[in-house]
Scaffold this motif. Structure first.
Motif, PDB file in Angstrom:
ATOM      1  N   LEU A 114       9.370   5.573  -7.016  1.00 52.65           N
ATOM      2  CA  LEU A 114       8.586   5.976  -5.757  1.00 52.65           C
ATOM      3  C   LEU A 114       8.734   7.697  -6.078  1.00 52.65           C
ATOM      4  N   PHE A 115       9.888   8.007  -6.198  1.00 57.31           N
ATOM      5  CA  PHE A 115      10.379   9.536  -6.351  1.00 57.31           C
ATOM      6  C   PHE A 115       9.418   9.950  -7.495  1.00 57.31           C
ATOM      7  N   TRP A 116       9.322   9.294  -8.343  1.00 59.11           N
ATOM      8  CA  TRP A 116       8.580   9.783  -9.765  1.00 59.11           C
ATOM      9  C   TRP A 116       7.130  10.003  -9.384  1.00 59.11           C
ATOM     10  N   ASN A 117       6.447   9.017  -8.333  1.00 59.79           N
ATOM     11  CA  ASN A 117       5.077   9.155  -8.002  1.00 59.79           C
ATOM     12  C   ASN A 117       4.943  10.349  -7.244  1.00 59.79           C
ATOM     13  N   ASP A 118       5.825  10.602  -6.356  1.00 58.88           N
ATOM     14  CA  ASP A 118       5.672  11.651  -5.429  1.00 58.88           C
ATOM     15  C   ASP A 118       6.221  12.923  -5.879  1.00 58.88           C
ATOM     16  N   ARG A 119       6.360  13.127  -7.395  1.00 59.16           N
ATOM     17  CA  ARG A 119       6.893  14.185  -8.008  1.00 59.16           C
ATOM     18  C   ARG A 119       8.088  14.811  -7.592  1.00 59.16           C
ATOM     19  N   LYS A 120       9.050  13.846  -7.071  1.00 57.31           N
ATOM     20  CA  LYS A 120      10.442  14.557  -6.695  1.00 57.31           C
ATOM     21  C   LYS A 120      11.258  14.135  -8.186  1.00 57.31           C
ATOM     22  N   LEU A 121      11.194  15.018  -9.043  1.00 57.97           N
ATOM     23  CA  LEU A 121      11.773  14.482 -10.215  1.00 57.97           C
ATOM     24  C   LEU A 121      13.260  14.559 -10.221  1.00 57.97           C
ATOM     25  N   PRO A 148       0.983  -1.213   0.110  1.00 58.71           N
ATOM     26  CA  PRO A 148      -0.058   0.107   0.013  1.00 58.71           C
ATOM     27  C   PRO A 148       0.869   1.456  -0.163  1.00 58.71           C
ATOM     28  N   ARG A 149       0.308   2.191  -0.461  1.00 62.79           N
ATOM     29  CA  ARG A 149       1.122   3.538  -0.628  1.00 62.79           C
ATOM     30  C   ARG A 149       1.612   4.051   0.743  1.00 62.79           C
ATOM     31  N   PRO A 150       1.270   4.041   1.810  1.00 62.50           N
ATOM     32  CA  PRO A 150       1.667   4.469   2.733  1.00 62.50           C
ATOM     33  C   PRO A 150       2.797   3.542   3.392  1.00 62.50           C
ATOM     34  N   GLN A 151       3.163   2.364   2.918  1.00 66.77           N
ATOM     35  CA  GLN A 151       4.107   1.223   3.471  1.00 66.77           C
ATOM     36  C   GLN A 151       5.127   1.278   2.573  1.00 66.77           C
ATOM     37  N   ARG A 152       5.142   2.122   1.379  1.00 63.00           N
ATOM     38  CA  ARG A 152       6.196   1.674   0.237  1.00 63.00           C
ATOM     39  C   ARG A 152       7.706   2.250   0.885  1.00 63.00           C
ATOM     40  N   LYS A 153       7.465   3.169   1.493  1.00 61.83           N
ATOM     41  CA  LYS A 153       8.545   4.077   1.858  1.00 61.83           C
ATOM     42  C   LYS A 153       9.418   3.028   2.968  1.00 61.83           C
ATOM     43  N   ALA A 154       8.652   2.398   3.625  1.00 66.19           N
ATOM     44  CA  ALA A 154       9.240   1.378   4.604  1.00 66.19           C
ATOM     45  C   ALA A 154      10.016   0.360   4.034  1.00 66.19           C
ATOM     46  N   ARG A 155       9.111  -0.170   2.950  1.00 71.12           N
ATOM     47  CA  ARG A 155       9.424  -1.259   2.144  1.00 71.12           C
ATOM     48  C   ARG A 155      10.772  -0.853   1.224  1.00 71.12           C
ATOM     49  N   SER A 156      11.071   0.182   1.020  1.00 77.81           N
ATOM     50  CA  SER A 156      12.063   0.697   0.129  1.00 77.81           C
ATOM     51  C   SER A 156      13.259   0.828   0.881  1.00 77.81           C
ATOM     52  N   VAL A 157      13.070   1.229   2.295  1.00 75.62           N
ATOM     53  CA  VAL A 157      14.242   1.357   3.152  1.00 75.62           C
ATOM     54  C   VAL A 157      14.870  -0.066   3.420  1.00 75.62           C
ATOM     55  N   ASP A 158      13.858  -1.199   3.808  1.00 76.35           N
ATOM     56  CA  ASP A 158      14.149  -2.709   4.039  1.00 76.35           C
ATOM     57  C   ASP A 158      14.976  -2.972   2.828  1.00 76.35           C
ATOM     58  N   ALA A 159      14.450  -2.774   1.455  1.00 78.93           N
ATOM     59  CA  ALA A 159      14.938  -3.384   0.193  1.00 78.93           C
ATOM     60  C   ALA A 159      16.449  -2.894   0.203  1.00 78.93           C
ATOM     61  N   LEU A 160      16.480  -1.576   0.454  1.00 81.48           N
ATOM     62  CA  LEU A 160      18.048  -0.845   0.221  1.00 81.48           C
ATOM     63  C   LEU A 160      18.998  -1.412   1.173  1.00 81.48           C
ATOM     64  N   LYS A 161      18.322  -1.691   2.363  1.00 81.03           N
ATOM     65  CA  LYS A 161      19.415  -2.514   3.493  1.00 81.03           C
ATOM     66  C   LYS A 161      19.775  -3.772   3.030  1.00 81.03           C
ATOM     67  N   ALA A 162      18.752  -4.608   2.390  1.00 80.64           N
ATOM     68  CA  ALA A 162      18.953  -6.019   1.990  1.00 80.64           C
ATOM     69  C   ALA A 162      19.807  -6.112   0.790  1.00 80.64           C
ATOM     70  N   CYS A 163      19.660  -5.316  -0.065  1.00 79.17           N
ATOM     71  CA  CYS A 163      20.495  -5.255  -1.487  1.00 79.17           C
ATOM     72  C   CYS A 163      20.713  -3.793  -2.024  1.00 79.17           C
ATOM     73  N   ASP A 164      21.505  -3.108  -1.716  1.00 74.86           N
ATOM     74  CA  ASP A 164      21.680  -1.572  -1.926  1.00 74.86           C
ATOM     75  C   ASP A 164      21.762  -1.335  -3.575  1.00 74.86           C
ATOM     76  N   ASP A 165      22.710  -2.027  -3.966  1.00 77.58           N
ATOM     77  CA  ASP A 165      23.188  -1.798  -5.303  1.00 77.58           C
ATOM     78  C   ASP A 165      22.338  -2.801  -6.515  1.00 77.58           C
ATOM     79  N   ASP A 166      21.285  -3.190  -6.149  1.00 78.85           N
ATOM     80  CA  ASP A 166      20.627  -3.947  -6.943  1.00 78.85           C
ATOM     81  C   ASP A 166      19.736  -2.933  -7.897  1.00 78.85           C
ATOM     82  N   PRO A 167      20.174  -2.991  -8.996  1.00 74.72           N
ATOM     83  CA  PRO A 167      19.231  -2.348 -10.175  1.00 74.72           C
ATOM     84  C   PRO A 167      17.872  -2.341 -10.175  1.00 74.72           C
ATOM     85  N   ASP A 168      17.136  -3.524  -9.591  1.00 74.41           N
ATOM     86  CA  ASP A 168      15.963  -3.684  -9.673  1.00 74.41           C
ATOM     87  C   ASP A 168      15.311  -2.717  -8.418  1.00 74.41           C
TER      88      ASP A 168
END
Length: 965
Positions: A845-852, A817-837
């Motif tokens: 996520l930044f695109w959807n939040d208009r942080k271009l 869900p949209r409110p949980q995506r930021k937390a999921r992205s933090v967990d994903a970056l901790k697990a595999c920081d340099d993974d292109p996916d």
């Protein structure tokens, strides 16, 4: 005390006893002439000596008594006032004679306590303190409640003491009333006499005195002059006011930024700086007074005054420094600088300096620089050389200002005066003709036999005059001669000399090569030659010295002609230099030396093909066939050449010959059969493709790609049952092939057999655990069925099974869900920081939040991490395309300001960002990706460019909701 019985003693014994202290005879019988304290009471007075004495009352014997009585009474009185226990009377006891017992001591102690309690000060202290506190509080209350009149009452009383002179000295304060002015003003008309007087004041009178004094007969009207002055001032003020209004309106001709910059250039010393300057001034004054012949002290003091803004004091100190230290060139130069080197005073100071120090090169150079005319500069320098003929600096300065002919003559004289300076010899050789230059260099070599630069210059001179063959001989003779003079041959210095020859103008490539050949093996062990030479070549190539690197590569080939990597590196160097002819020549030599190395043949053919020489590439491959008739890589390279050039018949024939050659069925790898099937599919020959794949599966049953291609062939012809049989048989042969399990599951989904697809993927996970692609396919199946809860649970299990999988974390970010995506992205970056996916998912996520800005940076990071992934490039392109589309529609007026290109809009950009992404993708030529790979392998798209494939994959992603927020 009256009840105490007297001591039982006889009269005789009584008379023999010593009388008690302070005993007065007859006092008991009422004798007169004595006045005691019992009569008048005690009185104490202080004498002039500060001694307290007892004063008796009046009476008949008022003056009776003596000093002993007075002193005794005084002591008793003092003891009474102090509350002591010394009775000094009849019953007084001495503590030392044994008559003073414990009862007496206890009694004295009790009486002392009683006296202390009854003391007036101790008894009334608390009461007095309370009264004082109450009076203090009452006084404060009265002060608070005072009116202004009461508060100033004491001051008003003191006004009576003010004298008349002090009253007169009080200034008038003027009218500072704050009363409101009346609504109208009264005007009193000026009388006629005042107006007539004003007119008379403005009149001018011509008198004869003016003529007599030499005047022109007219007098000056001072009033008109004053009015003109006021008028001019008014015009200036009006102009300033107009400029102020213009600056407010934005049309000012005054640059406010430049104005503020000029204000900021004004130095305002703070109090701390002023204090530091004063301290430094005192210190430097002490230094000057202590050692007046010390020029640095004078110079420091002058510069301190210059910093403090006192230029006149600085100049005075500089002049005093020159007087005190006439032999210090720094003092003269500093004085000239402070007075202005080009000013008359500065020139005069320099003239005095030259007289005082005629051998100072620095002063002569400063004097030459002070002149603006070149003739005068040359004259000064010639005068300087008369005094200092061995100064190279002066000779160089004079030569730079002279014409070629004059410079040649000057350099000849300079080499005579300064024969040990190599720069003068080399400069003279450059100006002379070829024959004279050779003579000059020979003479220089005799004068300076250990100079390397003379030999290098001689070699470059021969090369410049068309004698390039002499370069190697000259350099070899130089090495031999220098060794004979016990000069160490520094390999690095000589290699840098070769690099200088390449980069100088004009280039001296023959000399460069000669130097490299002469010193490349200097101090290099034979076992380390390959590594050392290769490292040197790479370093010079990075520095842009391609000729040096090329020469080193050739030396490597001479030493190691059988090493394939050395030939490849040499060809790559030529390719990086854009020297395609040189690259082709190197590869031709390599194939001649090593005809059995197919990689050299393939590289030569490919480079010719990339240059558009298809015929040349075929020629190379034909020669490769002749040298390696059984080499499969050459057959496949020839097939690719024909296939990519749309020569499908020639490509099919090549593969057919490869399969049918003697022993081909047993020696050919599975790639030949796979390429044959691909060729048949492109030719739209399904029967040929099916036959080739059948034979290929029989020969290579463990090659899972043949099984998948067979299944896909049946799927294209809607023969799902045959495709299922092929997949089942293939999974028995290749149970560890996860792509085949996924292909079978997709066939089940295609036939709407979702339960069977689940079972297939479950079996695939059991056979191949910890394969993220299988888990992701299972999650996709659940989403197609609308079972989002089951998909989430399955995704959670997948993340526990494969915690480092980037594609699973990216799917988790997308599915959350949209409110949980930021937390999921933090967990994903901790697990595999340099993974292109994961990086790409965060960018979305930044695109959807208009942080271009951040979105673009993360998309670029993902493309940099894995440029071969086509899905990443498609998402990056979709982002840039959406921004341009929104900007074109006018929907990003506010958002476009947040993009990194804040200075210009998309329309003003020189190149479109999405076009730049497509160009970068085409250069990367991606071949991976969940969406990209099937699109590129589709036989209908095999001729599509990267740009066309990008658009098709983007359309497929959008249809599947890949970019939905």
């Amino acid at each position: 005390m009256a009840g105490i019985p007297p001591p039982q003693v006889s009269r005789l014994d009584f008379l023999k006893q010593k009388p008690p202290a302070n005993y007065v005879a007859g006092i008991g019988r009422g004798a007169t002439g004595f006045t005691t304290r019992s009569d008048i009471g005690g009185a104490v007075k202080q004498t002039a000596a500060g001694k307290v004495t007892l004063v008796s009352g009046g009476g008949a014997g008022g003056g009776g008594g003596g000093e002993e009585e007075d002193e005794g009474d005084d002591t008793d009185q003092k003891n009474r006032r102090r509350g002591t226990n010394d009775d000094a009377g009849l019953f007084a006891k001495d503590k030392n004679d044994g008559s003073y017992d414990e009862d007496d001591e206890e009694a004295d102690r009790i009486w002392a306590a009683v006296d202390a309690f009854c003391e007036p000060d101790e008894r009334t202290r608390a009461k007095k303190e309370k009264m004082r506190r109450e009076r203090r509080e009452e006084k404060n209350d009265r002060v608070k409640d005072k009116t202004i009149k009461d508060q100033f009452a004491d001051l008003k009383r003191k006004l009576s003491e003010v004298s008349e002179e002090e009253w007169d000295q009080i200034p008038e304060i003027g009218d500072y009333s704050v009363k409101k002015s009346k609504a109208y003003e009264r005007f009193t008309p000026a009388p006629d006499t005042l107006l007539s007087a004003a007119l008379k004041e403005r009149e001018t009178v011509n008198t004869d005195e003016d003529h007599e004094r030499g005047g022109d007969g007219t007098s000056t009207d001072l009033t008109a002059v004053g009015e003109a002055r006021g008028l001019g001032l008014g015009l200036k003020l009006d102009g300033l006011q107009q400029q102020s209004q213009d600056s407010q309106n934005g049309s000012s001709t005054v640059d406010p930024r430049g104005y503020l910059t000029s204000l900021s250039s004004l130095k305002i010393n703070s109090a701390a700086e002023i204090s530091d300057i004063k301290k430094a001034r005192l210190l430097l004054k002490s230094v000057i007074n202590t050692n007046p012949k010390h020029a640095p002290g004078w110079i420091a003091a002058a510069r301190l005054e210059e910093i403090a803004g006192k230029l006149k004091a600085a100049k005075d100190l500089a002049r005093k420094a020159c007087e005190a230290c006439p032999k210090s060139e720094d003092a003269w130069i500093e004085a000239a600088r402070l007075h202005g080197t080009e000013s008359d005073q500065g020139k005069a100071i320099l003239a005095s300096a030259v007289e005082s120090l005629p051998n100072s090169v620095a002063i002569w150079m400063r004097a030459a620089q002070a002149e603006k005319d070149e003739d005068r500069k040359r004259r000064v320098l010639r005068k300087a050389l008369e005094n200092v003929p061995n100064s190279v600096r002066l000779w160089k300065a004079l030569v730079d200002l002279s014409e070629e002919n004059d410079a040649r003559a000057l350099l000849q004289r300079a080499t005579e005066c300064c024969p040990q300076h190599i720069e003068l010899w080399l400069a003279l050789a450059r100006l002379e003709s070829y024959d004279n230059a050779r003579k000059v260099l020979n003479k220089a070599r005799e004068t300076l036999p250990t100079e390397r630069a003379i030999w290098v210059t001689a070699s470059r001179l021969e090369e410049a005059n068309g004698n390039g063959k002499m370069c190697q001989k000259i350099i070899d003779r130089a090495i031999k001669s220098l060794r004979g003079k016990n000069v160490k041959i520094d390999r690095e210095l000589w290699m840098k000399e070769a690099e200088t020859c390449e980069k100088s103008e004009p280039q001296s490539l023959e000399t460069c090569r000669a130097i490299v050949h002469a010193v490349i093996g200097e101090n290099v062990d034979e076992l380390d030659q390959k590594l050392t030479y290769a490292a040197d070549a790479s370093e010079f190539e990075k520095n842009g010295s391609f000729e040096v690197a090329r020469t080193i590569r050739k030396k490597l080939i001479e030493v190691f002609p059988e090493d394939v990597e050395i030939w490849i590196d040499a060809a790559t160097l030529e390719k990086n230099c854009k020297n395609f002819k040189g690259m082709d020549q190197v590869l031709r030599e390599a194939t001649t030396k090593l005809p059995n190395e197919e990689i050299l043949w393939l590289m030569a053919a490919k480079e010719r093909w990339l240059q558009g020489d298809v015929t040349g590439a075929r020629t190379v491959l034909e020669e490769a066939f002749s040298a390696n008739p059984e080499n499969e890589d050459i057959w496949l390279a020839a097939f690719k050449l024909e296939f990519e050039n749309e020569e499908l018949e020639r490509a099919s024939l090549l593969l057919k010959n490869a399969r049918n050659r003697e022993g081909g069925d047993k020696t050919n790898s599975a790639r030949v059969w796979m390429k044959s099937a691909v060729c048949a599919r492109q030719m739209n020959d399904a029967e040929e493709e099916r036959e080739v794949l059948k034979k290929g599966r029989a020969l290579h049953p463990k090659f899972w790609k043949l099984w998948i291609m067979s299944g896909q062939l049946e799927e294209r012809e809607k023969k799902y049952a045959e495709a299922r049989k092929i997949y089942d048989l293939g999974l028995k042969k290749c149970p560890d092939s996860s792509p085949m399990w996924i292909a079978k599951a997709r066939l089940d989904v295609l036939e709407k057999k979702f339960g069977l697809a689940r079972a297939t993927l479950e079996q695939a996970r059991l056979k191949n655990p910890k394969i993220p692609e299988v888990w992701l396919e299972a999650v996709a199946v659940e989403k197609q069925l609308g079972e989002h809860t089951a998909a989430s649970a399955l995704l959670a299990r997948a993340l526990r099974e494969c915690p480092k999988s980037g594609i699973l974390h990216a799917e988790a970010i997308k599915s959350a869900p949209r409110p949980q995506r930021k937390a999921r992205s933090v967990d994903a970056l901790k697990a595999c920081d340099d993974d292109p996916d994961v990086v790409c998912a965060v960018a979305r996520l930044f695109w959807n939040d208009r942080k271009l800005d951040k979105a673009r940076a993360w998309f670029n990071r993902a493309a940099t991490l894995r440029p071969e992934d086509g899905d990443v490039w498609v998402r990056y392109y979709a982002f840039e395309k959406s921004l341009e589309d929104d900007a074109a529609e006018g929907n990003l007026n506010a958002v476009a300001k947040k993009v990194s290109s804040k200075k210009a809009s998309f329309a003003d950009a020189k190149s479109s960002p999405k076009e730049d992404v497509l160009a970068r993708a085409a250069k990367a030529n991606p071949n991976r990706g969940r969406y990209w790979a099937p699109a590129r392998k589709d036989f209908q798209n095999w001729r599509d460019s990267v740009e066309e494939t990008t658009l098709k994959v983007l359309a497929k992603m959008e249809s599947e909701g890949e970019f939905s927020s």
